[in-house]
Design a protein around this motif. Structure first.
Motif, PDB file in Angstrom:
ATOM      1  N   TRP A  15       0.848  -1.186   0.000  1.00 54.92           N
ATOM      2  CA  TRP A  15       0.000   0.000   0.000  1.00 54.92           C
ATOM      3  C   TRP A  15       0.888   1.243   0.000  1.00 54.92           C
ATOM      4  O   TRP A  15       1.682   1.448   0.925  1.00 54.92           O
ATOM      5  CB  TRP A  15      -0.899   0.002   1.233  1.00 54.92           C
ATOM      6  CG  TRP A  15      -1.812  -1.189   1.337  1.00 54.92           C
ATOM      7  CD1 TRP A  15      -1.452  -2.488   1.587  1.00 54.92           C
ATOM      8  CD2 TRP A  15      -3.234  -1.191   1.200  1.00 54.92           C
ATOM      9  NE1 TRP A  15      -2.551  -3.293   1.610  1.00 54.92           N
ATOM     10  CE2 TRP A  15      -3.661  -2.531   1.380  1.00 54.92           C
ATOM     11  CE3 TRP A  15      -4.179  -0.202   0.959  1.00 54.92           C
ATOM     12  CZ2 TRP A  15      -5.002  -2.895   1.323  1.00 54.92           C
ATOM     13  CZ3 TRP A  15      -5.520  -0.553   0.897  1.00 54.92           C
ATOM     14  CH2 TRP A  15      -5.925  -1.894   1.071  1.00 54.92           C
ATOM     15  N   ILE A  16       0.742   2.093  -1.025  1.00 54.22           N
ATOM     16  CA  ILE A  16       1.592   3.269  -1.180  1.00 54.22           C
ATOM     17  C   ILE A  16       0.749   4.529  -0.967  1.00 54.22           C
ATOM     18  O   ILE A  16      -0.211   4.785  -1.708  1.00 54.22           O
ATOM     19  CB  ILE A  16       2.249   3.290  -2.573  1.00 54.22           C
ATOM     20  CG1 ILE A  16       2.925   1.943  -2.868  1.00 54.22           C
ATOM     21  CG2 ILE A  16       3.269   4.420  -2.663  1.00 54.22           C
ATOM     22  CD1 ILE A  16       3.464   1.826  -4.280  1.00 54.22           C
ATOM     23  N   HIS A  17       1.123   5.294   0.025  1.00 59.51           N
ATOM     24  CA  HIS A  17       0.334   6.459   0.440  1.00 59.51           C
ATOM     25  C   HIS A  17       0.547   7.659  -0.483  1.00 59.51           C
ATOM     26  O   HIS A  17       1.445   7.681  -1.340  1.00 59.51           O
ATOM     27  CB  HIS A  17       0.691   6.835   1.878  1.00 59.51           C
ATOM     28  CG  HIS A  17       2.116   7.280   2.025  1.00 59.51           C
ATOM     29  ND1 HIS A  17       2.522   8.563   1.747  1.00 59.51           N
ATOM     30  CD2 HIS A  17       3.236   6.609   2.406  1.00 59.51           C
ATOM     31  CE1 HIS A  17       3.829   8.672   1.964  1.00 59.51           C
ATOM     32  NE2 HIS A  17       4.281   7.491   2.364  1.00 59.51           N
ATOM     33  N   GLY A  18      -0.244   8.701  -0.257  1.00 60.61           N
ATOM     34  CA  GLY A  18      -0.164   9.920  -1.044  1.00 60.61           C
ATOM     35  C   GLY A  18       0.771  10.964  -0.443  1.00 60.61           C
ATOM     36  O   GLY A  18       1.359  10.769   0.630  1.00 60.61           O
ATOM     37  N   ALA A  19       0.897  12.083  -1.141  1.00 54.77           N
ATOM     38  CA  ALA A  19       1.796  13.157  -0.729  1.00 54.77           C
ATOM     39  C   ALA A  19       1.391  13.739   0.620  1.00 54.77           C
ATOM     40  O   ALA A  19       0.208  13.951   0.903  1.00 54.77           O
ATOM     41  CB  ALA A  19       1.797  14.259  -1.784  1.00 54.77           C
ATOM     42  N   GLY A  20       2.386  13.986   1.461  1.00 53.13           N
ATOM     43  CA  GLY A  20       2.149  14.600   2.756  1.00 53.13           C
ATOM     44  C   GLY A  20       1.685  13.652   3.831  1.00 53.13           C
ATOM     45  O   GLY A  20       1.520  14.061   4.981  1.00 53.13           O
ATOM     46  N   LEU A  21       1.473  12.389   3.491  1.00 47.58           N
ATOM     47  CA  LEU A  21       1.000  11.400   4.458  1.00 47.58           C
ATOM     48  C   LEU A  21       2.155  10.466   4.814  1.00 47.58           C
ATOM     49  O   LEU A  21       3.310  10.814   4.672  1.00 47.58           O
ATOM     50  CB  LEU A  21      -0.182  10.633   3.878  1.00 47.58           C
ATOM     51  CG  LEU A  21      -1.365  11.487   3.420  1.00 47.58           C
ATOM     52  CD1 LEU A  21      -2.414  10.636   2.718  1.00 47.58           C
ATOM     53  CD2 LEU A  21      -1.985  12.244   4.586  1.00 47.58           C
ATOM     54  N   SER A  22       1.849   9.284   5.303  1.00 47.62           N
ATOM     55  CA  SER A  22       2.863   8.254   5.551  1.00 47.62           C
ATOM     56  C   SER A  22       2.173   6.900   5.479  1.00 47.62           C
ATOM     57  O   SER A  22       0.943   6.817   5.364  1.00 47.62           O
ATOM     58  CB  SER A  22       3.530   8.434   6.918  1.00 47.62           C
ATOM     59  OG  SER A  22       2.777   7.813   7.940  1.00 47.62           O
ATOM     60  N   GLY A  23       2.963   5.843   5.582  1.00 44.13           N
ATOM     61  CA  GLY A  23       2.380   4.511   5.545  1.00 44.13           C
ATOM     62  C   GLY A  23       1.355   4.276   6.639  1.00 44.13           C
ATOM     63  O   GLY A  23       0.432   3.466   6.479  1.00 44.13           O
ATOM     64  N   ALA A  24       1.499   4.990   7.742  1.00 41.36           N
ATOM     65  CA  ALA A  24       0.568   4.811   8.856  1.00 41.36           C
ATOM     66  C   ALA A  24      -0.838   5.295   8.544  1.00 41.36           C
ATOM     67  O   ALA A  24      -1.780   4.952   9.263  1.00 41.36           O
ATOM     68  CB  ALA A  24       1.099   5.537  10.094  1.00 41.36           C
ATOM     69  N   THR A  25      -0.995   6.074   7.476  1.00 40.08           N
ATOM     70  CA  THR A  25      -2.330   6.572   7.148  1.00 40.08           C
ATOM     71  C   THR A  25      -3.290   5.449   6.748  1.00 40.08           C
ATOM     72  O   THR A  25      -4.503   5.621   6.784  1.00 40.08           O
ATOM     73  CB  THR A  25      -2.247   7.617   6.013  1.00 40.08           C
ATOM     74  OG1 THR A  25      -3.485   8.327   5.919  1.00 40.08           O
ATOM     75  CG2 THR A  25      -1.977   6.952   4.666  1.00 40.08           C
ATOM     76  N   TRP A  26      -2.733   4.281   6.391  1.00 36.07           N
ATOM     77  CA  TRP A  26      -3.562   3.148   5.973  1.00 36.07           C
ATOM     78  C   TRP A  26      -4.095   2.326   7.147  1.00 36.07           C
ATOM     79  O   TRP A  26      -4.804   1.339   6.936  1.00 36.07           O
ATOM     80  CB  TRP A  26      -2.754   2.205   5.084  1.00 36.07           C
ATOM     81  CG  TRP A  26      -2.296   2.742   3.773  1.00 36.07           C
ATOM     82  CD1 TRP A  26      -1.009   3.003   3.392  1.00 36.07           C
ATOM     83  CD2 TRP A  26      -3.109   3.052   2.640  1.00 36.07           C
ATOM     84  NE1 TRP A  26      -0.975   3.459   2.102  1.00 36.07           N
ATOM     85  CE2 TRP A  26      -2.254   3.497   1.611  1.00 36.07           C
ATOM     86  CE3 TRP A  26      -4.493   2.989   2.391  1.00 36.07           C
ATOM     87  CZ2 TRP A  26      -2.720   3.887   0.354  1.00 36.07           C
ATOM     88  CZ3 TRP A  26      -4.964   3.376   1.143  1.00 36.07           C
ATOM     89  CH2 TRP A  26      -4.080   3.820   0.144  1.00 36.07           C
ATOM     90  N   ARG A  27      -3.753   2.701   8.369  1.00 38.23           N
ATOM     91  CA  ARG A  27      -4.031   1.831   9.524  1.00 38.23           C
ATOM     92  C   ARG A  27      -5.506   1.429   9.628  1.00 38.23           C
ATOM     93  O   ARG A  27      -5.824   0.322  10.069  1.00 38.23           O
ATOM     94  CB  ARG A  27      -3.584   2.513  10.819  1.00 38.23           C
ATOM     95  CG  ARG A  27      -4.329   3.798  11.123  1.00 38.23           C
ATOM     96  CD  ARG A  27      -3.614   4.643  12.168  1.00 38.23           C
ATOM     97  NE  ARG A  27      -4.312   5.899  12.419  1.00 38.23           N
ATOM     98  CZ  ARG A  27      -4.248   6.962  11.632  1.00 38.23           C
ATOM     99  NH1 ARG A  27      -3.522   6.920  10.532  1.00 38.23           N
ATOM    100  NH2 ARG A  27      -4.905   8.061  11.929  1.00 38.23           N
ATOM    101  N   GLY A  28      -6.416   2.324   9.243  1.00 40.96           N
ATOM    102  CA  GLY A  28      -7.834   2.008   9.344  1.00 40.96           C
ATOM    103  C   GLY A  28      -8.306   0.996   8.318  1.00 40.96           C
ATOM    104  O   GLY A  28      -9.398   0.451   8.443  1.00 40.96           O
ATOM    105  N   VAL A  29      -7.488   0.734   7.299  1.00 44.38           N
ATOM    106  CA  VAL A  29      -7.849  -0.206   6.244  1.00 44.38           C
ATOM    107  C   VAL A  29      -7.068  -1.507   6.345  1.00 44.38           C
ATOM    108  O   VAL A  29      -7.575  -2.577   6.005  1.00 44.38           O
ATOM    109  CB  VAL A  29      -7.616   0.434   4.852  1.00 44.38           C
ATOM    110  CG1 VAL A  29      -8.059  -0.496   3.741  1.00 44.38           C
ATOM    111  CG2 VAL A  29      -8.336   1.775   4.733  1.00 44.38           C
ATOM    112  N   THR A  30      -5.832  -1.421   6.833  1.00 43.34           N
ATOM    113  CA  THR A  30      -4.933  -2.587   6.758  1.00 43.34           C
ATOM    114  C   THR A  30      -4.634  -3.228   8.113  1.00 43.34           C
ATOM    115  O   THR A  30      -3.874  -4.195   8.166  1.00 43.34           O
ATOM    116  CB  THR A  30      -3.596  -2.178   6.109  1.00 43.34           C
ATOM    117  OG1 THR A  30      -2.945  -1.203   6.946  1.00 43.34           O
ATOM    118  CG2 THR A  30      -3.811  -1.583   4.726  1.00 43.34           C
TER     119      THR A  30
END
Length: 239
Positions: A15-30
């Motif tokens: 999972w590759i996040h968008g600009a200004g975010l980080s990998g942790a932004t996916w926590r609610g999905v992954t």
């Protein structure tokens, strides 16, 4: 009958996040996906920046994380990186999912002019103004997420991410992608719809889906996003 081994929970996924975010932004999905990998893009989170900041260089950094039969999922700038990686890895991947992503921002005159005007603003505006602008037009939860990550990101790294997206043109790769592909956009963010449709039309047999939510679909509509990806993967025949 669908192939149950194709489900998102069982799949290897990057999972590759968008600009200004980080990998942790996916926590609610992954969070409950044991085989999900959520790296930070260069210059984001704990990852060191690269020079020059280009989508191709970001792909160079993440390609070692790719495994055979992996599902590649990218959001926004991360979708550009995912497209670049998919074009390189060919049939070694299981599938490609592009969320709120476009292949280029330069296909229209507004995409060529607006970034040139926006860059000086990103460079000069006070940090509180930047963080406030990041949430403009977003849902409350998405605005909070965008502002939280933006507040932690050095301005130089934010400019790097902006430049990476501004200089990339992945249209040349579209016909080369032969993977099962799902392109998803948020209904409330029409700014991406034209470019996303261009991407879906250019990739052979790509599917296009619109979901309720805005640019940060994984925040606005995580359950809907999960369901859409899971249903898509379930429909892919076993290799």
């Amino acid at each position: 009958m669908t192939d149950r081994t194709s489900s998102l929970r069982q799949a290897k996924s990057l999972w590759i996040h968008g600009a200004g975010l980080s990998g942790a932004t996916w926590r609610g999905v992954t969070a409950d996906l044991p085989r999900a990998v959520t790296p930070d893009l260069p210059g984001h989170g704990a990852a060191h920046p690269i020079t020059p900041p280009r989508v191709e260089g970001f792909a160079d950094q993440l390609c070692p994380r790719v495994e055979d039969d992996m599902v590649l999922i990218g959001h926004s700038l991360g979708g550009m990186v995912a497209l670049e990686m998919a074009a390189r890895h060919g049939r070694g991947l299981r599938a490609l999912v592009l969320i709120e992503a476009v292949p280029t921002v330069t296909d229209r005159w507004t995409g060529r002019v607006a970034p040139r005007l926006a860059r000086p603003l990103l460079k000069l505006l006070p940090r509180p103004v930047l963080t406030k602008m990041a949430g403009a037009g977003q849902s409350e939860d998405a605005a909070r997420e965008a502002r939280r990550w933006l507040a932690q990101m050095p301005r130089a790294r934010l400019l790097d991410a902006f430049d990476a997206a501004r200089t990339y043109d992945g249209r040349r790769h579209l016909a080369r992608v032969k993977l099962p592909t799902l392109v998803i956009v948020g209904r409330q963010n029409r700014a991406t719809h034209r470019g996303a449709r261009l991407m879906a039309d250019g990739i052979d047999r790509a599917e296009f889906e619109t979901l309720p939510g805005g640019h940060l679909l994984h925040i606005d509509n995580p359950q809907g996003l999960r369901h859409a990806i899971t249903a898509f993967l379930a429909g892919i025949p076993a290799a």
